[in-house]
Design an enzyme around this catalytic site. Structure first.
Site, short mmCIF file in Angstrom:
data_model
loop_
_atom_site.label_atom_id
_atom_site.label_comp_id
_atom_site.label_asym_id
_atom_site.label_seq_id
_atom_site.Cartn_x
_atom_site.Cartn_y
_atom_site.Cartn_z
N TYR A 93 0.84 -1.21 0.00
CA TYR A 93 0.00 0.00 0.00
C TYR A 93 0.87 1.25 0.00
CZ TYR A 93 -3.62 3.28 1.78
OH TYR A 93 -4.48 4.34 1.96
N1 NAD Z 1 -10.09 6.73 5.25
C1 NAD Z 1 -8.86 7.08 5.56
O1 NAD Z 1 -8.51 7.28 6.76
C2 NAD Z 1 -7.81 7.31 4.49
C3 NAD Z 1 -6.57 7.78 4.88
C4 NAD Z 1 -5.61 8.00 3.89
C5 NAD Z 1 -5.90 7.78 2.56
N2 NAD Z 1 -7.13 7.32 2.22
C6 NAD Z 1 -7.36 7.09 0.79
O2 NAD Z 1 -8.55 7.76 0.39
C7 NAD Z 1 -9.23 7.00 -0.60
C8 NAD Z 1 -10.66 6.72 -0.15
O3 NAD Z 1 -10.61 6.04 1.10
P1 NAD Z 1 -11.93 5.66 1.91
O4 NAD Z 1 -11.50 5.42 3.31
O5 NAD Z 1 -13.01 6.63 1.60
O6 NAD Z 1 -12.26 4.23 1.25
P2 NAD Z 1 -13.57 3.31 1.38
O7 NAD Z 1 -13.08 1.91 1.50
O8 NAD Z 1 -14.51 3.84 2.42
O9 NAD Z 1 -14.24 3.49 -0.05
C9 NAD Z 1 -13.53 3.15 -1.19
C10 NAD Z 1 -14.50 3.03 -2.34
O10 NAD Z 1 -13.72 2.65 -3.50
C11 NAD Z 1 -14.37 1.58 -4.15
N3 NAD Z 1 -13.37 0.77 -4.83
C12 NAD Z 1 -12.26 0.20 -4.30
N4 NAD Z 1 -11.62 -0.52 -5.23
C13 NAD Z 1 -12.33 -0.38 -6.39
C14 NAD Z 1 -12.17 -0.89 -7.70
N5 NAD Z 1 -11.17 -1.73 -8.03
N6 NAD Z 1 -13.07 -0.54 -8.64
C15 NAD Z 1 -14.10 0.28 -8.34
N7 NAD Z 1 -14.33 0.77 -7.10
C16 NAD Z 1 -13.44 0.45 -6.15
C17 NAD Z 1 -15.07 0.79 -3.04
O11 NAD Z 1 -16.13 -0.01 -3.56
C18 NAD Z 1 -15.55 1.92 -2.12
O12 NAD Z 1 -16.82 2.39 -2.51
C19 NAD Z 1 -8.39 5.74 -0.84
O13 NAD Z 1 -7.54 5.94 -1.92
C20 NAD Z 1 -7.60 5.63 0.46
O14 NAD Z 1 -6.39 4.93 0.28
C21 NAD Z 1 -8.09 7.08 3.15
#
Ligand code: NAD
Length: 244
Positions: free
Chosen positions: A152
């Site tokens: 990751y």
């Molecule tokens: N939540 C956090 O604390 C956090 C922190 C740092 C970075 N991020 C980054 O922010 C972004 C969003 O995170 P989040 O926590 O909202 O994620 P989440 O898991 O709540 O939502 C992710 C969404 O992406 C969709 N998804 C994932 N893989 C997919 C694919 N191959 N094709 C189509 N759809 C796909 C999932 O179905 C889901 O709806 C990500 O890139 C994550 O790495 C999140």
């Protein structure tokens, strides 16, 4: 930012949940016509957007051939994408011993490859329409040495390199490319597991003793894509409440 994006075609990936859904809603509230791409069904609560303003696009981003076809159909039907928010990603704890070639490829496919693919697909339409903005979601996790997340981390650090390379390549065509690195964001996925200890630890870690919400990241994306950020490109905006 009421109506800042009036009629602008904005594509948000991973828009069925968390940061992506909040971002789709924020752009819709700012007047955009939003294409909300996810492999899961996109359900927007009534009252969060005018009916029809957020258009769901079913796609698994790990299938790049399908993505290319779906993107071509999308722009034929809805016009050039002027703002691309490459948000979808999957964090998975994988001990090094289990990080075989297939698992490594899968993590790059879920986190990095589709960001590059969508930038490549969207850029010609943006340039022909007079410019655009790309916002890529990275993370602060790789900056903080969090454990068992090497794949990751590699993908998310790669996104910063991708952002800087694309900023140079696309700036002359009026396309700005930036990244957002969120810290600990309380999405609905995290909310379900919240404990008092975790909240106290988070408040102590951050300069600002409050929880970061998906909407805070959406606001950052909105601003980076807005005319107010017209001279900002190649940058990574950390939104972590101030963690040393
Ligand atoms: N939540 C956090 O604390 C956090 C922190 C740092 C970075 N991020 C980054 O922010 C972004 C969003 O995170 P989040 O926590 O909202 O994620 P989440 O898991 O709540 O939502 C992710 C969404 O992406 C969709 N998804 C994932 N893989 C997919 C694919 N191959 N094709 C189509 N759809 C796909 C999932 O179905 C889901 O709806 C990500 O890139 C994550 O790495 C999140």
């Amino acid at each position: 930012m009421t109506d800042t994006f009036h009629g602008t075609h904005v594509l948000v990936t991973g828009a069925a949940a968390g940061i992506g859904r909040a971002t789709a809603i924020a752009f819709a509230k700012a007047g955009a016509k939003v294409s909300a791409l996810d492999r899961d069904p996109v359900q927007i609560p009534a009252g969060d957007a005018t009916p029809g303003q957020i258009h769901p696009v079913a796609c698994d981003l790990s299938d790049l051939a399908a993505l290319e076809r779906i993107f071509a159909d999308l722009i034929a039907a809805r016009g050039a994408v002027r703002v691309l928010v490459n948000n979808a990603g999957v964090d998975r704890r994988i001990p090094l011993a289990d990080l075989d070639a297939a698992t490594w490829d899968e993590m790059m496919s879920l986190n990095l490859d589709h960001q590059a693919a969508l930038a490549r697909l969207a850029a010609p339409g943006m340039a022909a329409a007079g410019g655009g903005a790309i916002v890529n979601l990275t993370s602060t996790a790789w900056m903080k040495l969090a454990g068992t997340l090497a794949a990751y981390h590699a993908a998310k650090a790669g996104i910063v390199g991708l952002t800087r390379g694309l900023a140079r390549d696309l700036g002359g065509q009026g396309i700005r490319v930036n990244a957002i690195a969120p810290g600990r964001v309380v999405t609905e996925r995290v909310e379900a597991k919240l404990t008092r200890d975790w909240i106290a630890e988070t408040h102590a870690l951050q300069c600002i003793p409050d929880l970061i919400r998906a909407e805070d990241i959406a606001e950052a994306a909105l601003w980076l894509a807005s005319p107010g950020a017209r001279m900002i490109t190649g940058q990574t905006l950390v939104v972590d409440g101030g963690v040393v």
